[in-house]
Design a protein around this motif. Structure first.
Motif, short mmCIF file in Angstrom:
data_model
loop_
_atom_site.label_atom_id
_atom_site.label_comp_id
_atom_site.label_asym_id
_atom_site.label_seq_id
_atom_site.Cartn_x
_atom_site.Cartn_y
_atom_site.Cartn_z
N PHE A 52 0.83 -1.21 0.00
CA PHE A 52 0.00 0.00 0.00
C PHE A 52 0.87 1.26 0.00
CE2 PHE A 52 -3.52 -2.71 1.83
CZ PHE A 52 -4.36 -2.56 0.74
N ALA A 53 1.94 1.26 0.80
CA ALA A 53 2.83 2.42 0.82
C ALA A 53 3.45 2.65 -0.56
CB ALA A 53 3.93 2.21 1.87
N SER A 54 3.84 1.57 -1.22
CA SER A 54 4.40 1.67 -2.57
C SER A 54 3.35 2.18 -3.55
CB SER A 54 4.93 0.30 -3.04
OG SER A 54 5.91 -0.17 -2.16
N TYR A 55 2.12 1.69 -3.39
CA TYR A 55 1.04 2.12 -4.28
C TYR A 55 0.79 3.62 -4.14
CZ TYR A 55 -3.50 2.64 -6.46
OH TYR A 55 -4.53 3.07 -7.26
N PHE A 56 0.70 4.09 -2.89
CA PHE A 56 0.43 5.51 -2.66
C PHE A 56 1.57 6.38 -3.19
CE2 PHE A 56 -2.15 3.92 1.16
CZ PHE A 56 -3.30 3.84 0.39
N THR A 57 2.79 5.84 -3.21
CA THR A 57 3.95 6.57 -3.74
C THR A 57 3.91 6.65 -5.26
OG1 THR A 57 5.28 5.83 -1.86
CG2 THR A 57 6.47 6.66 -3.78
N LEU A 58 3.45 5.57 -5.89
CA LEU A 58 3.54 5.46 -7.35
C LEU A 58 2.23 5.72 -8.09
CD1 LEU A 58 5.74 2.22 -7.45
CD2 LEU A 58 6.51 4.59 -7.72
N VAL A 59 1.15 5.97 -7.36
CA VAL A 59 -0.18 6.06 -7.98
C VAL A 59 -0.28 7.14 -9.06
CG1 VAL A 59 -1.14 7.60 -6.21
CG2 VAL A 59 -2.67 6.08 -7.51
N ASP A 60 0.46 8.23 -8.91
CA ASP A 60 0.38 9.31 -9.89
C ASP A 60 1.44 9.20 -10.99
OD1 ASP A 60 -1.78 10.59 -8.62
OD2 ASP A 60 -0.43 11.51 -7.17
N ARG A 61 2.25 8.17 -10.94
CA ARG A 61 3.31 8.00 -11.94
C ARG A 61 2.79 7.12 -13.07
NH1 ARG A 61 8.81 7.81 -8.26
NH2 ARG A 61 8.24 9.59 -6.98
N THR A 62 1.96 7.74 -13.89
CA THR A 62 1.29 6.99 -14.95
C THR A 62 2.02 7.08 -16.29
OG1 THR A 62 -0.13 8.90 -15.37
CG2 THR A 62 -1.00 7.20 -13.90
N GLY A 63 2.94 8.02 -16.41
CA GLY A 63 3.66 8.18 -17.68
C GLY A 63 2.68 8.39 -18.82
N THR A 64 2.84 7.61 -19.87
CA THR A 64 1.92 7.70 -21.01
C THR A 64 0.77 6.70 -20.88
OG1 THR A 64 3.30 6.15 -22.25
CG2 THR A 64 3.73 8.51 -22.56
N GLY A 65 0.76 5.95 -19.78
CA GLY A 65 -0.28 4.94 -19.58
C GLY A 65 -1.55 5.53 -18.98
N PRO A 66 -2.57 4.71 -18.82
CA PRO A 66 -3.85 5.18 -18.28
C PRO A 66 -3.78 5.41 -16.77
CG PRO A 66 -3.92 2.81 -18.63
CD PRO A 66 -2.60 3.27 -19.15
N THR A 67 -4.72 6.22 -16.29
CA THR A 67 -4.86 6.45 -14.85
C THR A 67 -5.91 5.49 -14.30
OG1 THR A 67 -6.64 8.07 -15.15
CG2 THR A 67 -4.37 8.91 -15.19
N GLY A 68 -6.03 5.47 -12.98
CA GLY A 68 -7.04 4.62 -12.35
C GLY A 68 -8.44 4.99 -12.80
N ALA A 69 -8.69 6.30 -12.91
CA ALA A 69 -10.03 6.77 -13.31
C ALA A 69 -10.40 6.27 -14.70
CB ALA A 69 -10.08 8.29 -13.26
N GLU A 70 -9.39 6.03 -15.54
CA GLU A 70 -9.64 5.59 -16.91
C GLU A 70 -9.85 4.08 -17.03
OE1 GLU A 70 -7.08 8.96 -19.40
OE2 GLU A 70 -6.02 7.24 -18.52
#
Length: 198
Positions: free
Chosen positions: A38-56
């Motif tokens: 979870f800590a890793s997820y919260f750190t990396l959640v906004d690092r989407t690069g050219t890929g999709p986001t969670g909302a997508e």
């Protein structure tokens, strides 16, 4: 001796009590594992690069079904432990079998979800976000898969040996594991899916 007789079947012997204590300690290690994810997820959640986001990529319907199925399985296994304590072997085995079937349904939805993510380009190598997302979900799914086979082995033992202090102890410890997986899923549902959809 009187106190020992008043204890539930799974706590009857000193060894059984030590087994349960040991499993609680093991669950502490599991909490650390998922806490790290979870800590890793919260750190990396906004690092989407050219890929999709969670909302997508997140869809509420399958996630709600997964949540309902897993929480229902947790309730059902609670009924199984209650039946076990009443000495009702058939009822206990039925509740455990239903729990395992619900676990399979959950896994079916999760596998479908993984295939969907990869199909739309949200694989392990797409971005840091998709990598940690799939790792977190996959770790939970692997635990559910292991739990299914573990629960199946316990059912076979109870069918063969009946409800003894040993089989009851194993069944109770398995129920703790299953409840733990449900608690982890509530965190995934709340902080990964719901937060990601906002």
């Amino acid at each position: 001796m009187k106190l020992e007789n008043s204890l539930p079947l799974e706590y009857k012997t000193h060894q059984n009590q030590l087994n349960i204590l040991g499993f609680w300690i093991f669950l502490g290690a599991e909490i650390m594992l998922f806490g790290t994810l979870f800590a890793s997820y919260f750190t990396l959640v906004d690092r989407t690069g050219t890929g999709p986001t969670g909302a997508e990529i997140f869809e509420i319907t399958p996630v709600l079904i997964e949540t309902f199925v897993l929480l229902t399985s947790s309730f059902v296994i609670g009924l199984g432990i209650h039946a076990m304590r009443l000495g009702k072997k058939t009822a206990m085995m039925t509740f455990f079998a239903v729990t395992l079937l619900l676990g399979l349904v959950f896994l079916g939805f999760e596998i479908f979800e993984f295939v969907h993510y990869v199909h739309i380009g949200a694989g392990l190598q797409t971005s840091a976000f998709t990598a940690i997302l799939l790792t977190t979900l996959g770790t939970h799914g692997a635990h559910v898969t292991f739990g299914f086979f573990w629960g199946l082995c316990i059912l076979l033992q109870i069918k063969k040996r009946g409800l003894t202090t040993e089989t009851a102890n194993k069944a109770f410890i398995f129920s703790l594991y299953w409840h733990f997986l449900d608690v982890v899923w509530i965190f995934i549902f709340s902080f990964v899916y719901l937060k990601g959809m906002m």
